[in-house]
Design an enzyme around this catalytic site. Sequence first.
Site, PDB file in Angstrom:
ATOM      1  N   ASP A 169       0.875  -1.171   0.000  1.00  0.00           N
ATOM      2  CA  ASP A 169       0.000   0.000   0.000  1.00  0.00           C
ATOM      3  C   ASP A 169       0.917   1.228   0.000  1.00  0.00           C
ATOM      4  O   ASP A 169       2.111   1.132   0.295  1.00  0.00           O
ATOM      5  CB  ASP A 169      -0.951  -0.002   1.201  1.00  0.00           C
TER       6      ASP A 169
HETATM    7  C1  BGC Z   1      -5.030   3.307   0.018  1.00  0.00           C
HETATM    8  C2  BGC Z   1      -5.078   2.297  -1.125  1.00  0.00           C
HETATM    9  C3  BGC Z   1      -4.883   3.012  -2.441  1.00  0.00           C
HETATM   10  C4  BGC Z   1      -3.583   3.777  -2.395  1.00  0.00           C
HETATM   11  C5  BGC Z   1      -3.247   4.505  -3.676  1.00  0.00           C
HETATM   12  C6  BGC Z   1      -3.821   4.205  -0.056  1.00  0.00           C
HETATM   13  O1  BGC Z   1      -3.924   5.250   0.853  1.00  0.00           O
HETATM   14  O2  BGC Z   1      -5.061   2.631   1.242  1.00  0.00           O
HETATM   15  O3  BGC Z   1      -6.295   1.622  -1.116  1.00  0.00           O
HETATM   16  O4  BGC Z   1      -4.911   2.093  -3.487  1.00  0.00           O
HETATM   17  O5  BGC Z   1      -3.637   4.730  -1.348  1.00  0.00           O
HETATM   18  O6  BGC Z   1      -4.115   5.556  -3.894  1.00  0.00           O
END
Ligand code: BGC
Length: 672
Positions: free
Chosen positions: A235
Amino acid sequence: MQPAARAAALLAAMSPSDKLALLSGVDPHAALGVADGPLYVGYVPGNPRLCIPALTPNDGPAGIADTQIGTTAFPAPIAQAATWDPDLQRRLGQALGLEAWEKGIDLLLAPDVNIARVPENGRNFEAFGEDPFLSAQTAVAVIAGIQQNPVIATVKHFAVNSQETNRYYVSSNVDDRTLHEIYLPPFAAAVGQGHVGAVMCAYGLVNGVQSCQNPQFLTTVLRDEWHFRGFVVSDWGATWTTVQAANAGLDLEMPGGRYFTAPLAQAVASGSVTNQTVDHMTESILTSMFAQGLFDHPPQPLADVSSADVSTSADQHVALEVAEESTVLLKNAPRTLPLRLGGGGTIAVIGAPAGFGDLRPYIAGGGSAYLGGVDPVTPLQALAERAARAGDSVITADGTDPSAAAAIARQASVAIVFAYDQEREGQDRTDLSLPSGQDQLIEQVAQANPNTVVVLDTGGPVLMPWLGQVSAVVEAWYPGEQDGNAVAAILFGDVNPSGRLPQTFPPSTAAVPASSSDQWPGSGDGQDAAFSEGLDVGYRWYDAYKVTPLFPFGYGLSYTSFAYSHLRIARSGAHLAVSFTVRNTGARAGAEVAQLYVDDPAAAGEPPKQLQGYQRVYLRPGRSARLTIALTRRSFSVWDTASQSWKTTPGLYRILVGASSRDIRLRGFVRK
Ligand code: BGC
């Protein structure tokens, strides 16, 4: 050549720096020479010499977020699950994947399959509800659709990312059996049945170990047990170390630049990460890229992502179908819905989400899944148009002043109040009540006009202190851009509601499975969340403790009625075939979602009943259909911690077939 063989051949042509360059991202704006504005949420540069295309990741699960101009805003994932319709979910994934590819995106950061453990979770709207089986099957369908395109789907957030409070540091302390039976199955299905190309590891910790450097998750479970051949992406900002993360099984650091760059080269030089590990990381990424056709159909990264209009009328139609099929009719007093106006009736349309002010927050949830660039069809527009055609009129109140709204309601034959909650990534809801005085608004309107219909644009359960005072309640979730069209079709009866709840609605904040602060948001300044409810998540808890929910899992009314009969359970090879007849006994055509729950023998130590199959069927009045649901060995197994395998407890299993988890119509038995 198979994808793995193509990846291995390419790997042999790569230098150490070629490999390293694939293992973390760079700033997309700098890479594409764009000053600012919407772009991809990350960027892994391609390698022109070796014909490796760039990875261009973007969110998200309900539409192409951020680059959201000229794309379709589909209903939120909780709504997608509420359709219980794998074919429609696959078509949604297919449309989403194609729009992604046309925007130059080859890595779609969806679906999110974290289990709805607490209804307060700020990302409740973004996943598929509280049941592992429904979440798993929904994920498999959506992934299959996305990956019909040259786009890699990403199942996230692995694992147990079920709250937003302290999301980077909270440790979800969960026992091994609960982990395998409740939290892991949707990921296992995404890999085993869905052949997902990427898995995103989560921010938080599980039992004290960060998910993106957890060898049990990233290697033992994912690779050894599930035979995952794709790659693990962190993530955004969830990589904590170089050596531990690489050795645990993380392949790609995003958005990158910190651990899998020079420090990884140094770790290889010092021998703390082996060359084989780096080869495996690189090969995992390349294998998914080959498997999904990225080499054969590379995306064209756009410097100006806003310029391409990729939303087709076919996509918008899918968005409409999902919005219609996901709408759950929760309450309908006799002669309320469908609206029977025509010729001089007056409809009062009340409340912000009807189309007063900025509607966007109510058609989508907040955070990385936010859909900010579309102009939705508002309920106000759609209802006014529909009413005008029938010779009725619409009067309105924005709902900011409850007494003014009540005065409007008093003049109408029916009052429709639109209410919302605002869920967003990064913070949990503090309670389950509707915000901003909306309970009062509904109460005052209902006092002024007993024929009041409430339409909820919420990302999950809310409390309804006014339930007894209103005539009808409709849960429309975050419905996406077709909002008004869908709600008008449901309210006027062009479409017969057939959505079913993927999540229990609790009667109060206290009557929820994880009600102590040790459980949620956690003790020690929120560092430790005790999953002490174990397997009793969602309806499993309500059943085990005999608590009556406000609305149970699987529930949803229709404008017609269905009868169940003739249960037959037969062996068919390794499977068990459960068949039964469903008949439309009412006067309107409509769809029923037949649900099959299994109640294990007491010795298995399982919750009272668990969903193991379902089937949606559309029937004209008076028609019936014979449905068959297959049960497998897994439907009768529990996770045995000692042997780390699935085991069947000998004994009598009850087969329960019905219209919701609390509306069982047919019962049978199987001995194992
Ligand atoms: C989220 C993810 C997301 C990523 C990219 C993170 O803060 O938890 O679900 O895909 O950001 O935007």
